[in-house]
Each structure stands twice: as structure tokens, then as C-alpha cells.
Motif scaffolding. Sequence first.
Motif, PDB file in Angstrom:
ATOM      1  N   GLY A  50       0.727  -1.056  -0.045  1.00 14.23           N
ATOM      2  CA  GLY A  50       0.185   0.041   0.078  1.00 14.23           C
ATOM      3  C   GLY A  50       0.819   1.118  -0.024  1.00 14.23           C
ATOM      4  N   ASP A  51       0.457   2.335   0.679  1.00 17.53           N
ATOM      5  CA  ASP A  51       1.086   3.596   0.645  1.00 17.53           C
ATOM      6  C   ASP A  51       2.000   3.730   1.459  1.00 17.53           C
ATOM      7  N   ILE A  52       3.090   3.149   1.041  1.00  8.68           N
ATOM      8  CA  ILE A  52       4.456   3.046   2.310  1.00  8.68           C
ATOM      9  C   ILE A  52       4.795   4.293   2.436  1.00  8.68           C
ATOM     10  N   LEU A  53       4.948   5.271   1.450  1.00  4.72           N
ATOM     11  CA  LEU A  53       5.326   6.606   1.515  1.00  4.72           C
ATOM     12  C   LEU A  53       4.649   7.214   2.815  1.00  4.72           C
ATOM     13  N   ASN A  54       3.320   7.257   2.741  1.00  5.16           N
ATOM     14  CA  ASN A  54       2.379   8.210   3.462  1.00  5.16           C
ATOM     15  C   ASN A  54       1.984   7.524   4.844  1.00  5.16           C
ATOM     16  N   VAL A  62       8.270  -4.580   0.762  1.00  4.16           N
ATOM     17  CA  VAL A  62       6.833  -3.283   0.569  1.00  4.16           C
ATOM     18  C   VAL A  62       6.805  -3.266  -0.775  1.00  4.16           C
ATOM     19  N   ALA A  63       5.430  -3.322  -1.005  1.00  2.98           N
ATOM     20  CA  ALA A  63       4.723  -3.231  -2.572  1.00  2.98           C
ATOM     21  C   ALA A  63       3.909  -2.102  -2.621  1.00  2.98           C
ATOM     22  N   ALA A  64       4.265  -1.325  -3.631  1.00  2.00           N
ATOM     23  CA  ALA A  64       3.205  -0.201  -3.784  1.00  2.00           C
ATOM     24  C   ALA A  64       3.498   0.159  -5.284  1.00  2.00           C
ATOM     25  N   VAL A  83      -8.724   5.319  -8.273  1.00  3.07           N
ATOM     26  CA  VAL A  83      -9.102   4.338  -7.155  1.00  3.07           C
ATOM     27  C   VAL A  83      -9.197   2.869  -7.918  1.00  3.07           C
ATOM     28  N   ARG A  84      -9.968   2.832  -9.222  1.00  7.04           N
ATOM     29  CA  ARG A  84     -10.201   1.564  -9.846  1.00  7.04           C
ATOM     30  C   ARG A  84      -8.895   1.160 -10.093  1.00  7.04           C
ATOM     31  N   GLU A  85      -7.975   1.695 -10.784  1.00  8.77           N
ATOM     32  CA  GLU A  85      -6.853   1.314 -11.136  1.00  8.77           C
ATOM     33  C   GLU A  85      -5.870   0.697  -9.920  1.00  8.77           C
ATOM     34  N   TYR A  86      -6.032   1.347  -8.929  1.00 11.66           N
ATOM     35  CA  TYR A  86      -5.239   0.817  -7.805  1.00 11.66           C
ATOM     36  C   TYR A  86      -5.630  -0.499  -7.283  1.00 11.66           C
ATOM     37  N   ALA A  87      -7.041  -0.599  -7.188  1.00 11.49           N
ATOM     38  CA  ALA A  87      -7.718  -1.734  -6.935  1.00 11.49           C
ATOM     39  C   ALA A  87      -7.389  -2.938  -7.651  1.00 11.49           C
ATOM     40  N   ALA A  88      -7.173  -2.682  -8.900  1.00 16.15           N
ATOM     41  CA  ALA A  88      -6.987  -3.847  -9.973  1.00 16.15           C
ATOM     42  C   ALA A  88      -5.632  -4.416  -9.933  1.00 16.15           C
ATOM     43  N   THR A  89      -4.516  -3.303  -9.544  1.00 12.81           N
ATOM     44  CA  THR A  89      -3.198  -3.636  -9.456  1.00 12.81           C
ATOM     45  C   THR A  89      -2.713  -4.210  -8.233  1.00 12.81           C
ATOM     46  N   PHE A  90      -3.029  -3.243  -7.035  1.00 14.88           N
ATOM     47  CA  PHE A  90      -2.740  -3.592  -5.900  1.00 14.88           C
ATOM     48  C   PHE A  90      -3.506  -4.033  -4.576  1.00 14.88           C
TER      49      PHE A  90
END
Length: 313
Positions: free
Chosen positions: A161-165, A185-187, A235-242
Motif C-alpha cells: 500500500g501507500d508506504i510513503l504516507n 514492501v509493495a506499492a 482508485v479503480r486502477e489501484y484496486a486492480a493492480t494492488f
Amino acid sequence: MIGRDLLAISDLTAEDLWKILETAEHMQEVGRRDIKKVPTLRGRTIINLFFESSTRTRTSFEIAGKRLSADVVNFSSSGSSLSKDESILDTALTLEAMAPDVVVVRHGVAGVPRRIADALDAPVINAGDGAHEHPTQALLDLFTVYQEKGHLEGLSVAIVGDILNSRVARSNIHAFTKMGAEVRVAAPPTMLPVGVESLGVKPCTSLREAVDGVDVVMVLRIQLERLSGALFPSVREYAATFGLDREKLRYAKDDVIVMHPGPVNRGVELAPDLADHRPSVILEQVRNGVALRMAVLYLIAGRAPAPIAEPKQ
Ligand code: CP
């Protein structure tokens, strides 16, 4: 740890972490009793000083304090004199004048709990500060994994997820690497801090690579309220990839567990079915948060009371 601040996992040793986990196991037993209360912190006062919203952390600190018989006072910024421009530091000093034994602080800006700790005599516990750290979340996550797996050393943990924040990611990276686990860590690249390898983790830019053969997948909330710019196309693309679902999870070990600090954006970072059922342990994390925070409060504030001075003749 008596009288010490708890501001960051990076300040703690592996020995400190084990001590907290062992103490949490004892506290868990109190939570299973009919009468879930012990007199350990009777006469102590805990102030929950929350400048940012919370459900799990604030409630579990309150329940933890009450199970130890402490008096717990909840301060929230809405309705306080902050609205009359009183500063954060003046607010903290004002509350300290009422003689709390521990102050638990959450703030949206990194470093505020440490600034308050520098100004107060009472020990301060960081309940989450900006994108810096959330040490008690990482401790309850360690505790949950330890209870599920029976050990920590040698485990593979993927944080997605959003490791940066994410303060949860930062604290968990420190916690799991100190305990000898391998952390990936994956994002999307925009959500991975530059030089994240220096924290002793393996960066992955695909979910498939991150979950391959792991024991634990920790999914982070996409913090829409903190994202100042577009870190991913939609958000849709995030859901599809991560976004994690059962299909993507099949590359992990058969006995993998899925964690999430909450609150969950269902259907974004985690499929609803996975959020609600094994191998998800999300509600175990919440349950363990009470025992873990009892342990932290006990270790910091559980000293014997000072002797009462003899009255002067
Ligand atoms: N995990 C966590 O910190 O949740 P809250 O914001 O509800 O306290």
C-alpha cells in the motif's frame, strides 16, 4: 520502561519488544475473565490527547486503562480551547497541571508527540503522528503475528500500500526487521519512498512479487485524506493492480494471514470477502490491541507509588 516515553519503534530494542509481547500475553488473560479488571493502575490517571480522529486506538487505550483500574480522561480537540487559538503545547501543559501519570497523544503532524514529550514530565505515548510512526499499532501487529505463527524470526512479511504516507508501515518495518523477519514492501513507484531499501526491506513494484511465498500480508489503507497529489491514476486502477483478493493471494503460503490496521476501504485495497473471513485476522488485531495497550500502560506507569511523606510536626 517505567516512566519512559514510547514515541517510536525505532527507539526500542528487540529486548524491549519481547518484554512488551510477554506482558501482553499476561494482559490477554485478564481480558478473558468474567470480571475484566485488575487493580494494577488504581490511583493513576491517563489522558488520551487526540488531535486527530480515531476509533480503535483511542477506544482501546481507554478500555486498557480502565481494565487496569486507572482513571482515563479523553480529550478531543473539537469543543476544546484550541478553537480559541490555544496552542497545542499550552493545551498539553494545561492538562499536565492536572497531574496525569501518562499522556497518550495522536496528531496529524509528525513530531508533535515528541515535542509534547520534551515539554512534559509525564511519560508520553505516541498514538500515531502524521506519516512518522504508530508504535502501538506495530506492537499489536507483532503480537498478533506471534500468536498466529508461534515465532517471528525467519517469517516473510509483505506490506502492501501507500508506504510513503503510512506511519503504520514505518513502525512495522522497524518492528518486524528488529525481530528477524524478512520484510517486503509493495506499492506503485509513487508510493514507495526513495531509498526504502536502507530500512532493511525489499521493495517490490508488483503485488505478485510481494506475496510470493510469504507468511503474512499486511494491507494498508489508501489514505485518501492525506494524499496531496495523484499518486495513482484512479482508485479503480489501484484496486486492480494492488488491491488484494483471493486470486492474488494464492501465491502466498497456504497458511498465510492477512492483516489490516483499519479502517478498511472495502473493494479498494482489500476485497470485502477477504476482509471478513480467514485468512484475515483484522478483528484479532483489534482484540489484541487492548491487551497490548494494557501491557504498554502497565510497563510505563505501573511503578510503586511514592511513599507518603510524614506530616511535619
Ligand atoms: N489503526 C488505527 O490507528 O485505527 P484508528 O485510526 O481507528 O485508531
